[in-house]
Design a protein around this motif. Structure first.
Motif, PDB file in Angstrom:
ATOM      1  N   PHE A 178      -7.702  -1.207   3.915  1.00 47.40           N
ATOM      2  CA  PHE A 178      -8.927  -0.445   4.168  1.00 47.40           C
ATOM      3  C   PHE A 178     -10.017  -1.399   4.627  1.00 47.40           C
ATOM      4  CE2 PHE A 178     -13.123   0.610   2.368  1.00 47.40           C
ATOM      5  CZ  PHE A 178     -13.400   1.773   3.075  1.00 47.40           C
ATOM      6  N   MET A 179     -10.810  -0.938   5.589  1.00 47.02           N
ATOM      7  CA  MET A 179     -11.962  -1.718   6.020  1.00 47.02           C
ATOM      8  C   MET A 179     -13.002  -0.807   6.655  1.00 47.02           C
ATOM      9  SD  MET A 179     -12.342  -4.927   8.642  1.00 47.02           S
ATOM     10  CE  MET A 179     -11.905  -6.084   7.373  1.00 47.02           C
ATOM     11  N   THR A 180     -14.256  -1.047   6.297  1.00 50.35           N
ATOM     12  CA  THR A 180     -15.368  -0.418   7.008  1.00 50.35           C
ATOM     13  C   THR A 180     -15.727  -1.322   8.175  1.00 50.35           C
ATOM     14  OG1 THR A 180     -16.980  -1.561   5.631  1.00 50.35           O
ATOM     15  CG2 THR A 180     -16.258   0.605   4.888  1.00 50.35           C
ATOM     16  N   ARG A 181     -15.934  -0.739   9.359  1.00 51.05           N
ATOM     17  CA  ARG A 181     -16.168  -1.555  10.545  1.00 51.05           C
ATOM     18  C   ARG A 181     -17.410  -1.092  11.293  1.00 51.05           C
ATOM     19  NH1 ARG A 181     -10.048  -1.169  12.601  1.00 51.05           N
ATOM     20  NH2 ARG A 181     -10.215   0.676  11.315  1.00 51.05           N
TER      21      ARG A 181
ATOM     22  N   ASP B  15     -19.093 -13.424 -13.644  1.00 48.48           N
ATOM     23  CA  ASP B  15     -19.233 -12.167 -12.901  1.00 48.48           C
ATOM     24  C   ASP B  15     -18.310 -12.207 -11.680  1.00 48.48           C
ATOM     25  OD1 ASP B  15     -19.940  -9.879 -11.616  1.00 48.48           O
ATOM     26  OD2 ASP B  15     -22.001 -10.483 -11.158  1.00 48.48           O
ATOM     27  N   PRO B  16     -17.144 -11.540 -11.757  1.00 51.62           N
ATOM     28  CA  PRO B  16     -16.205 -11.556 -10.620  1.00 51.62           C
ATOM     29  C   PRO B  16     -16.815 -11.023  -9.331  1.00 51.62           C
ATOM     30  CG  PRO B  16     -15.162 -10.660 -12.585  1.00 51.62           C
ATOM     31  CD  PRO B  16     -16.628 -10.776 -12.895  1.00 51.62           C
ATOM     32  N   LYS B  17     -17.846 -10.177  -9.467  1.00 51.74           N
ATOM     33  CA  LYS B  17     -18.500  -9.625  -8.278  1.00 51.74           C
ATOM     34  C   LYS B  17     -19.754 -10.410  -7.901  1.00 51.74           C
ATOM     35  CE  LYS B  17     -16.908  -4.846  -8.478  1.00 51.74           C
ATOM     36  NZ  LYS B  17     -17.335  -3.425  -8.401  1.00 51.74           N
ATOM     37  N   ALA B  18     -19.853 -11.625  -8.377  1.00 56.13           N
ATOM     38  CA  ALA B  18     -21.025 -12.444  -8.061  1.00 56.13           C
ATOM     39  C   ALA B  18     -21.246 -12.494  -6.557  1.00 56.13           C
ATOM     40  CB  ALA B  18     -20.833 -13.846  -8.617  1.00 56.13           C
ATOM     41  N   ASP B  19     -22.501 -12.453  -6.172  1.00 55.65           N
ATOM     42  CA  ASP B  19     -22.848 -12.392  -4.752  1.00 55.65           C
ATOM     43  C   ASP B  19     -23.909 -13.445  -4.464  1.00 55.65           C
ATOM     44  OD1 ASP B  19     -22.698 -11.483  -2.188  1.00 55.65           O
ATOM     45  OD2 ASP B  19     -23.852  -9.655  -2.521  1.00 55.65           O
ATOM     46  N   LEU B  20     -24.091 -13.728  -3.182  1.00 52.72           N
ATOM     47  CA  LEU B  20     -25.097 -14.670  -2.723  1.00 52.72           C
ATOM     48  C   LEU B  20     -26.144 -13.944  -1.894  1.00 52.72           C
ATOM     49  CD1 LEU B  20     -22.905 -17.686  -1.576  1.00 52.72           C
ATOM     50  CD2 LEU B  20     -24.799 -17.851  -3.194  1.00 52.72           C
ATOM     51  N   ASN B  21     -27.294 -14.564  -1.771  1.00 50.62           N
ATOM     52  CA  ASN B  21     -28.325 -14.010  -0.894  1.00 50.62           C
ATOM     53  C   ASN B  21     -27.966 -14.360   0.552  1.00 50.62           C
ATOM     54  OD1 ASN B  21     -30.811 -12.566  -0.579  1.00 50.62           O
ATOM     55  ND2 ASN B  21     -31.795 -14.502  -0.048  1.00 50.62           N
ATOM     56  N   TYR B  22     -26.939 -13.695   1.052  1.00 54.08           N
ATOM     57  CA  TYR B  22     -26.325 -14.044   2.330  1.00 54.08           C
ATOM     58  C   TYR B  22     -26.761 -13.057   3.409  1.00 54.08           C
ATOM     59  CZ  TYR B  22     -22.655 -16.910   4.474  1.00 54.08           C
ATOM     60  OH  TYR B  22     -21.976 -17.844   5.205  1.00 54.08           O
ATOM     61  N   PRO B  23     -26.787 -13.474   4.678  1.00 55.07           N
ATOM     62  CA  PRO B  23     -27.207 -12.563   5.750  1.00 55.07           C
ATOM     63  C   PRO B  23     -26.214 -11.440   6.043  1.00 55.07           C
ATOM     64  CG  PRO B  23     -27.467 -14.859   6.416  1.00 55.07           C
ATOM     65  CD  PRO B  23     -26.649 -14.853   5.168  1.00 55.07           C
ATOM     66  N   THR B  24     -25.019 -11.489   5.447  1.00 55.26           N
ATOM     67  CA  THR B  24     -24.059 -10.401   5.563  1.00 55.26           C
ATOM     68  C   THR B  24     -23.740  -9.876   4.171  1.00 55.26           C
ATOM     69  OG1 THR B  24     -22.228 -11.996   5.520  1.00 55.26           O
ATOM     70  CG2 THR B  24     -23.028 -11.308   7.674  1.00 55.26           C
ATOM     71  N   MET B  25     -23.193  -8.654   4.097  1.00 61.24           N
ATOM     72  CA  MET B  25     -22.895  -8.012   2.814  1.00 61.24           C
ATOM     73  C   MET B  25     -21.437  -7.601   2.809  1.00 61.24           C
ATOM     74  SD  MET B  25     -26.369  -5.740   2.648  1.00 61.24           S
ATOM     75  CE  MET B  25     -27.895  -6.478   3.261  1.00 61.24           C
ATOM     76  N   THR B  26     -20.659  -8.243   1.928  1.00 61.82           N
ATOM     77  CA  THR B  26     -19.216  -8.057   1.931  1.00 61.82           C
ATOM     78  C   THR B  26     -18.701  -7.917   0.506  1.00 61.82           C
ATOM     79  OG1 THR B  26     -19.094  -9.500   3.867  1.00 61.82           O
ATOM     80  CG2 THR B  26     -17.027  -9.022   2.751  1.00 61.82           C
TER      81      THR B  26
ATOM     82  N   VAL C 209     -23.537   1.068  -1.766  1.00 63.35           N
ATOM     83  CA  VAL C 209     -22.531   1.655  -0.877  1.00 63.35           C
ATOM     84  C   VAL C 209     -21.472   2.334  -1.728  1.00 63.35           C
ATOM     85  CG1 VAL C 209     -20.923   1.230   1.006  1.00 63.35           C
ATOM     86  CG2 VAL C 209     -22.923  -0.247   0.726  1.00 63.35           C
ATOM     87  N   THR C 210     -21.218   3.623  -1.477  1.00 63.37           N
ATOM     88  CA  THR C 210     -20.187   4.360  -2.211  1.00 63.37           C
ATOM     89  C   THR C 210     -19.206   4.989  -1.233  1.00 63.37           C
ATOM     90  OG1 THR C 210     -21.599   6.325  -2.248  1.00 63.37           O
ATOM     91  CG2 THR C 210     -21.691   4.873  -4.174  1.00 63.37           C
ATOM     92  N   GLY C 211     -17.974   5.134  -1.691  1.00 62.15           N
ATOM     93  CA  GLY C 211     -16.936   5.731  -0.857  1.00 62.15           C
ATOM     94  C   GLY C 211     -15.586   5.631  -1.528  1.00 62.15           C
ATOM     95  N   THR C 212     -14.530   5.857  -0.756  1.00 66.63           N
ATOM     96  CA  THR C 212     -13.149   5.741  -1.236  1.00 66.63           C
ATOM     97  C   THR C 212     -12.367   4.905  -0.250  1.00 66.63           C
ATOM     98  OG1 THR C 212     -13.288   7.914  -2.284  1.00 66.63           O
ATOM     99  CG2 THR C 212     -11.085   7.006  -1.930  1.00 66.63           C
ATOM    100  N   SER C 213     -11.636   3.931  -0.761  1.00 67.07           N
ATOM    101  CA  SER C 213     -10.945   2.960   0.098  1.00 67.07           C
ATOM    102  C   SER C 213      -9.587   3.488   0.579  1.00 67.07           C
ATOM    103  CB  SER C 213     -10.767   1.639  -0.651  1.00 67.07           C
ATOM    104  OG  SER C 213     -10.088   1.864  -1.876  1.00 67.07           O
TER     105      SER C 213
ATOM    106  N   TYR D 212     -13.844  -3.884   2.027  1.00 64.36           N
ATOM    107  CA  TYR D 212     -12.445  -3.957   2.469  1.00 64.36           C
ATOM    108  C   TYR D 212     -11.499  -4.084   1.295  1.00 64.36           C
ATOM    109  CZ  TYR D 212     -12.153  -9.005   1.518  1.00 64.36           C
ATOM    110  OH  TYR D 212     -12.112 -10.232   0.902  1.00 64.36           O
ATOM    111  N   SER D 213     -10.248  -3.761   1.573  1.00 63.77           N
ATOM    112  CA  SER D 213      -9.173  -3.964   0.620  1.00 63.77           C
ATOM    113  C   SER D 213      -7.937  -4.327   1.415  1.00 63.77           C
ATOM    114  CB  SER D 213      -8.918  -2.691  -0.188  1.00 63.77           C
ATOM    115  OG  SER D 213      -7.845  -2.889  -1.081  1.00 63.77           O
ATOM    116  N   VAL D 214      -7.330  -5.443   1.092  1.00 63.08           N
ATOM    117  CA  VAL D 214      -6.171  -5.910   1.859  1.00 63.08           C
ATOM    118  C   VAL D 214      -5.065  -6.341   0.916  1.00 63.08           C
ATOM    119  CG1 VAL D 214      -7.500  -6.677   3.851  1.00 63.08           C
ATOM    120  CG2 VAL D 214      -7.069  -8.262   1.981  1.00 63.08           C
ATOM    121  N   LYS D 215      -3.839  -6.280   1.423  1.00 65.82           N
ATOM    122  CA  LYS D 215      -2.690  -6.847   0.728  1.00 65.82           C
ATOM    123  C   LYS D 215      -2.257  -8.071   1.510  1.00 65.82           C
ATOM    124  CE  LYS D 215      -1.043  -2.505  -1.262  1.00 65.82           C
ATOM    125  NZ  LYS D 215       0.083  -1.531  -1.328  1.00 65.82           N
TER     126      LYS D 215
END
Length: 768
Positions: A734-737, A645-656, A720-724, A759-762
């Motif tokens: 792109f980054m939500t801050r 699962d490329p989008k695998a996540d952890l039970n982390y105190p932040t959401m990224t 969370v939904t939106g457009t980057s 976020y999305s970065v190059k």
């Protein structure tokens, strides 16, 4: 005619009173510090006489004079105009004319700044059972910081090499490299010869020392975050001379891994690690994997984020490590350079001048490097018993200025009894903000912009080119100031594909201008090419190396009150109770926020992440089974049984989450929280975001969590939904801050805050 004349008189009177009011408004209260002796202005009548000699024509002594001091201060206070102040500053009898500031109660205060004061709730007995592993450059065991009245915990006998353990230092090991290409300056020993390890250890657990200061700066009580805790030292960094002849410290990786190994065997309570490599890929990061094994043994690691000042450069980015960024405190240091005849001084913030303010303006002299012919003449002159200076002028009784690239000229200035030195750089000194420049003479460092001002002054004036270098001052920041990240602190996101959905660093802590313990046999500025023989029990240093032990100390503090919390629960508590940060950076600069001890003992809910969760996460992300088995030391791991699962996540105190650029996105975070402090409680979800344009919608399901007992868990999702659309890095990313989910108990007593970052970065090519 009479009416017109009366109108004229009225206008004249109004103009007079308006002019007087304007003159009075321009006055500010100053403290005028006088030299002692050698003049007739040493008493109250003398102060008033001196004042009368500098006042403007429309001023009088009775209005300007405020106080004359006899015991507490040498000088007087007066209300002065800018012109009067300049006149006083030029008088040889006057040492300093400084604005009278509004002061606040304070001490040597990085811990107070985090609200972990001496009056905070403490359990000294529990504290003394905790042992922090400091993996660094050793320790100076003779410092008064490292003594204790309570005995070592059971099992900590005979664990010191080269030194005799005491009640504070209960373990000491060294890892001396056997075959390296450098010339080794020191023998095998745990004694600290650079000062770094001593500084770090004293920040975590140094004993309280009253009336401490750094040459009069930051006077107050110095102490570690947990003064009763014990220290076990693992020396992995060594002083060497490189091939080009420069001194450096090296920390061989294999020695560090062995130190972690021993720390696990020793059963330390926590590891403090102020080393690392920028953006080190997990596949090559043996240190981070060693820390995972430590976590499997119940040991949390607090580690420095790095000092590169760049994005994609965060060090120690593994999710099982608490990665600490460096922040500024609510105090800063400034140094002034007065130029005779100029109204405004040159003020800098990257110098520490510990010498007293110069007692007068001294002539400026530009130091120049030897030309080849000058070198030959100098050698000839010296061979005949004569001295010759590099520019055929003696430096005595002068303030000399010289380029930083030719710092060896400072040796000449000191030898020839210059009064002070003005050292000039070739550009901004941002990346060297990790240490304040200081020299063994009254001095100030000017960056490229400030250097230009000095050169313009020197060029336009053909006579009376003189300067006065001030002692560095400690200043409070303006009211309403909030913590900000230091420029040098390394930032995420991490370029490793396995870590792109982990927000790093995790948290920020004080890391700029931290005064702490120092070996008395180590020079304060050992990297200077000049002979600096000053020694002190304390030194001032900056870096994420200093921020890391602040996080370590606060984690130890929480452990001393609640022994039952797991490493991830402790880390979660520090993160979710932190202070919001909304400065020019973003969450990849400071993580969840700034450490704050106010609520950390009662976090309400915590995000638990266990050892097996990290193993499962790496399997889902596609990590090689054989490598993972080796890293973890278990042949029972089999990633082939785990769905990728490329989008695998952890039970982390932040959401990224990282998303494609300029595309719609929908990210779902699944989290579980554990109730740790109140059996019967209800929490409601609140979303706060600075810019609603970053999202279409944020949905928390369920929006309310009800708990009936301690230890109970609840699971929720955040969608969370939106457009980057590009809004960051000059429109290239792109980054939500400044967006958070906060679980707030219905009575408002507890708040559990988690940043949300899409976020999305190059950036640099990711490591896989």
């Amino acid at each position: 005619m009479a009416i017109a004349f009366r109108t004229f008189l009225l206008q004249l009177l109004l103009f007079f009173f308006a002019s007087s009011a304007e003159a009075n408004d321009s006055r500010k209260t100053y403290l005028v510090q006088m030299k002692v002796g050698g003049h007739r202005y040493g008493s109250s009548p003398g102060h008033q006489e001196l004042l009368s000699e500098v006042l403007d024509d429309d001023s009088n002594v009775a209005d300007a004079f405020i106080y004359s001091y006899e015991e507490s201060f040498t000088g007087f206070a007066a209300a002065l105009t800018p012109k009067e102040r300049q006149k006083l500053k030029r008088r040889r009898e006057v040492l300093e004319v400084s604005l009278s500031r509004n002061l606040k109660l304070q001490t040597t205060r990085s811990w107070d700044f985090m609200n972990l004061t001496l009056k905070a709730e403490r359990n000294p007995e529990n504290e003394s059972d905790l042992v922090v592993a400091v993996i660094d450059s050793g320790i100076w065991p003779y410092s008064e910081f490292f003594s204790s009245d309570s005995p070592p915990p059971p099992g900590w006998e005979n664990k010191c090499e080269n030194i005799t353990c005491n009640n504070k230092i209960v373990g000491a090991r060294s890892y001396y490299p056997k075959k390296e290409k450098y010339k080794w300056v020191e023998e095998k020993s745990v004694i600290d010869v650079t000062g770094h390890g001593t500084h770090v250890a004293s920040i975590v657990a140094g004993r309280k020392i009253d009336k401490a200061s750094y040459f009069g700066l930051a006077e107050g009580t110095m102490r570690g975050g947990v003064p009763n805790a014990k220290i076990s030292v693992y020396k992995t960094c060594w002083k060497v001379i490189r091939e080009d002849g420069t001194e450096d410290s090296v920390c061989p990786e294999h020695g560090v891994v062995k130190a972690i190994d021993d720390a696990i065997k020793d059963k330390v309570s926590i590891i403090s690690y102020s080393q690392g490599l920028n953006s080190n890929p997990l596949q090559e990061d043996h240190i981070s994997w060693a820390f995972l094994r430590a976590l499997n043994n119940g040991i949390l690691t607090s580690a420095a984020a790095g000092n590169s000042g760049k994005y994609y450069a965060v060090a120690n980015g593994a999710p099982w490590v608490m990665t600490v960024a460096a922040s500024l405190k609510d105090r800063f240091f400034k140094t002034k350079l007065d130029l005779e005849g100029e109204d405004e001084p040159i003020t800098v913030y990257d110098t520490i001048n510990t010498f007293e303010t110069q007692d007068s303006f001294y002539p400026l002299l530009q130091e120049k490097s030897h030309t080849e012919s000058t070198r030959k003449r100098a050698l000839t002159a010296e061979s005949k018993g004569y001295q010759i200076s590099s520019n055929h002028e003696n430096d005595e009784e002068r303030d000399v200025f010289l380029p930083y690239s030719n710092i060896e000229l400072l040796d000449k200035a000191i030898k020839e009894r210059a009064k002070g030195a003005i050292v000039m750089g070739n550009g901004p000194y941002d990346l060297n903000e990790t240490r304040k420049l200081q020299f063994p003479i009254a001095s100030i460092f000017l960056d490229k912009e400030k250097k230009r001002k000095l050169r313009e002054y020197y060029t336009k004036r053909q006579s009376k080119r003189s300067a006065k270098i001030h002692k560095t001052m400690e200043c409070p920041r303006e009211d309403g100031w909030v913590p900000t990240v230091a420029k040098f602190s390394s930032k995420g996101p991490h370029s490793d594909n396995f870590l792109t959905n982990i927000l790093k660093p995790d948290i920020a802590a004080p890391g700029l201008d931290i005064i702490a313990g120092w070996p008395e046999n180590v020079k304060l500025s050992s990297d200077r090419p000049t002979n600096d023989y000053r020694h002190l029990r304390f030194n001032m240093m900056s870096g994420t190396s200093m921020a890391c032990p602040h996080a370590t100390g606060l984690a130890l503090y929480l452990m001393s009150i609640n022994h039952s919390l797991s490493p991830s629960a402790i880390k979660s508590a520090l993160m979710t109770t932190s202070t919001e940060m909304t400065d020019e950076g973003n969450e990849f600069a400071y993580g969840s926020g700034h450490l704050n001890a106010t609520k950390v003992l009662d976090p309400g809910l915590v995000y638990e992440t266990h050892y097996q969760d990290y193993i499962d996460y790496m399997c889902k992300k596609g990590y090689d089974t054989e490598k993972l088995r080796s890293h973890a030391g278990s042949d029972e791991i089999d990633c082939s049984k785990t769905e990728k699962d490329p989008k695998a996540d952890l039970n982390y105190p932040t959401m990224t989450a990282q998303v494609p650029l300029d595309s719609p996105f929908k990210e779902i975070f699944r989290r579980t929280v554990t109730n740790v402090y109140d059996g019967d409680s209800t929490y409601r979800a609140e979303i706060k975001n600075r810019d609603e344009k970053d999202f279409d919608n944020i949905i928390v399901d369920p929006p309310e969590l009800k708990f009936s007992e301690v230890g109970e868990t609840k699971t929720f999702t955040v969608t969370v939904t939106g457009t980057s659309k590009p809004n960051w890095m000059s429109g290239k990313a792109f980054m939500t801050r400044n967006t958070w989910l906060t679980w707030t108990e219905i009575d408002g007593s507890r708040k559990v805050r988690s940043p949300i970052v899409i976020y999305s970065v190059k950036g640099p090519k990711a490591c896989a």
